[in-house]
Each structure stands twice: as C-alpha cells, then as structure tokens.
Design an enzyme around this catalytic site. Structure first.
Site, short mmCIF file in Angstrom:
data_model
loop_
_atom_site.label_atom_id
_atom_site.label_comp_id
_atom_site.label_asym_id
_atom_site.label_seq_id
_atom_site.Cartn_x
_atom_site.Cartn_y
_atom_site.Cartn_z
CE1 TYR A 114 85.19 30.14 26.18
CE2 TYR A 114 86.05 29.57 24.02
CZ TYR A 114 85.22 30.33 24.82
OH TYR A 114 84.40 31.27 24.23
N PRO A 134 75.12 30.07 17.27
CG PRO A 134 76.26 29.09 15.47
CD PRO A 134 76.49 29.74 16.81
CB ALA A 146 69.92 28.63 20.49
CG LEU A 150 67.85 25.60 23.42
CD1 LEU A 150 67.66 27.08 23.78
CD2 LEU A 150 66.73 24.76 24.02
CB THR A 156 70.81 20.26 17.69
OG1 THR A 156 70.34 19.94 19.01
CG2 THR A 156 72.08 21.09 17.78
N GLY A 157 67.47 20.50 17.76
CA GLY A 157 66.24 19.73 17.83
C GLY A 157 66.34 18.45 18.64
#
Length: 326
Positions: free
Chosen positions: A62, A210, A212, A215, A217-218
């Site tokens: 990382y 968790p 995604a 994605l 989070t909206g």
C-alpha cells in the site's frame, strides 16, 4: 459516540480480541484511491483510537510501504493500543512464473522483517499472505509464518483470499487463524462455503470491501468521475466494467429506502457485521468524517429480520459478484 463502547470479538483461534469495526489503511498509502494527505491520514488514525477502534489493517504494497510507515509513525509511544495486521506477497512479484518473490523461508522472514521496520515495531499481531491464489510458494509462507510465530515476531497468521480450495490448503495443518475476504451486500459469495468452513475451523474473518469499493456509500452516479491515480477509473473507461458498474448502481438505488435514519454506508456495514462468521470489518477511511461514520455503524441497533429479508430480495444469500480485487 460519547459513552458508547465498541463490541469486541475474538479473532479465531488466535485468541486476540479486536473491535468489530476496524480501519483498512490501503487508501492512506496514496497510490490507488486518489489524493491523500499524510496529516489527515494521521488525524484519522488518531480519531480511530479516540473512538475505541483497536484493529488496524495494512500491507507492504500500500503506497509501496507508505501506509505501513504512517501507521508506524502513529504508533510511536503507544504500540500497546494497536492490534496490527499487515500483509506480504505482492512486492516484486515474479510475473514470468506467476509466483511471489519469496521462494525461500529466509526471503519470507526477511520480507516480514521489512514490514516490521516500516511499522517501527518488533512484532505484528497478524501477518497475512496477500497472494489470493495458491502459487508454488504457499508452503514457504506457512513455514516462514510459523517460524516467525515461534520467534514472537507475529502472534498469529492467516491468508487474504476468496478461493475456497486455497483457504482449505492454507489451513491443512489447522494453524491458520484468520481469513481476509471481500464481502458486502453486493458480494455475498463467501456465505456459501467459506463462512461455514471458517466457523467450523475457528478462523477469524476480516472483511475487506464492506462498502464495495465505495459503491455502497451511495455517492456515485452513472456519470461519476474518478481522479487520476484512482483504480476505479476503469469502471468508466472499460465498457465491460461500466456495464457492471451501472448494474451495481441499480442495486444501490433499491437499497436507499432501507437506510432511513442511517447512511447507506452504515446500512452496508451493519449488514456485514450481522453475519455470525464475521469477526471484524475494515472499511477504508481517508478522513476523520468517514472514520466516525463507520464507527457509528457499529453502535447502531442491529438490523431487523425484516430488513435483512429486504436485502435478501436485492442480493440473495450467497449471491452477487466478487468485487475487484477479490
């Protein structure tokens, strides 16, 4: 969050107790998720500690080690407050032979010593093989991890994968304490075989992804733009990946009515934490605001049976798809 204490769970046969919400430190490395600022990253780690979080997950690749270095900087003078998990395997990967560069126990041990130097510590709580498939070096990793465990340089070891047969092989002698795996409302594939196996074999489950890759989070729309250096640009630039991206957004829209008095991200985290096989979820957080939202999800009342049934109608148990990198 004042006055509330995060629930702790035991990480498989390691016996190590961790808070059920942790923090994944991939993004703070600064090389795959867009712009980061070291001061903000350190503030976020401080905020995690202040909120009662004990589990911090990183890896040698990382930010080419920068994530580990930042965590090491944050731990100065208070190492005892951190349960640290890191990973090894992808640095200098041998593409020609499709295997890691760690083809001897000596090289593997030396590699973990490099992790320790970047983290500025003499031990890590959990060391994980970062390779997600069975390559010719698996036995080297196992022998090396066991030697490091005997020497007190790691407390427990595990693997990061969603390949059931590989997990089974990695735990052939029963010594594997942890599995790190991608799991979310959009990817329920681990529920079929992997989670029952982990429960039967006392393997602690560390959930990455968790949300995604953001994605859940909206916050994304069909025309979302991702900055240079963010691997998610592929979702727009690759026709195949864009098609999947739009399909995922449609599922997210169906989830929105369930959020009610919480954010969509908190709903997604609550879903993951509701599975009895899951020990800890490690959503990434680049800012203090994101960190606090994640922690609050672990303090909310659990999802009801009705809410879980509504999620089942959107992504059935064991269904969905693996979210790259799975």
């Amino acid at each position: 969050m004042v006055g509330q204490t995060l629930e702790t769970r035991v990480l498989g046969k390691s016996g190590i107790a961790v808070t059920k919400i942790g923090i994944g430190l991939w993004a703070v490395g600064g090389d795959a998720w867009g712009t980061t600022e070291d001061r903000e990253s350190l503030n976020t780690i401080d905020a995690a500690l202040d909120a009662g979080v004990t589990f911090f997950d990183t890896a040698d690749v990382y930010g080419a080690g920068h994530s580990e270095e930042l965590l090491g900087q944050a731990m100065k003078g208070r190492r005892d407050k951190f349960i640290v998990a890191t990973k090894i395997g992808w640095r200098n990967f041998d593409e020609e032979h499709n295997r890691t560069a760690y083809d001897s126990v000596e090289k593997l041990v030396a590699g973990v010593e490099s992790n320790l130097r970047r983290l500025q510590t003499d031990y890590v709580d959990v060391i994980q093989s970062h390779i997600d498939f069975r390559d010719p070096t698996m036995e080297v990793f196992l022998e090396g991890f066991q030697r490091l465990q005997r020497d007190g340089k790691v407390r427990a070891y595990g693997v990061s994968t969603s390949d059931f047969e590989y997990l089974h092989a990695f735990n052939a002698d029963g010594g594997c304490s942890t599995l790190q795996i991608d799991y979310s409302i959009l990817n329920r594939t681990p529920e079929a075989e992997i989670f029952p196996y982990c429960q039967e074999n006392d393997i602690g489950v560390i959930v990455r992804g968790p949300l995604a890759m953001g994605l859940l989070t909206g916050k994304f729309t069909a025309d979302a733009q991702f900055e240079e250096g963010d691997f998610r640009r592929r979702w727009q630039e690759s026709p195949e990946e864009r098609e999947v991206f739009l399909s995922d957004l449609a599922k997210v829209d169906k989830l929105r009515p369930l959020a009610q008095d919480r954010t969509l991200a908190q709903l997604a985290l609550q879903f993951v934490l509701a599975h009895p096989a899951v020990t800890v979820a490690i959503p990434g957080a680049k800012t203090v605001k994101q960190l606090r939202e994640n922690v609050e999800a672990a303090l909310l009342p659990p999802l009801t049976a009705e809410e879980l049934a509504q999620i089942d109608a959107i992504t059935p148990p064991g269904g969905g798809r693996k979210i790259w990198p799975a």
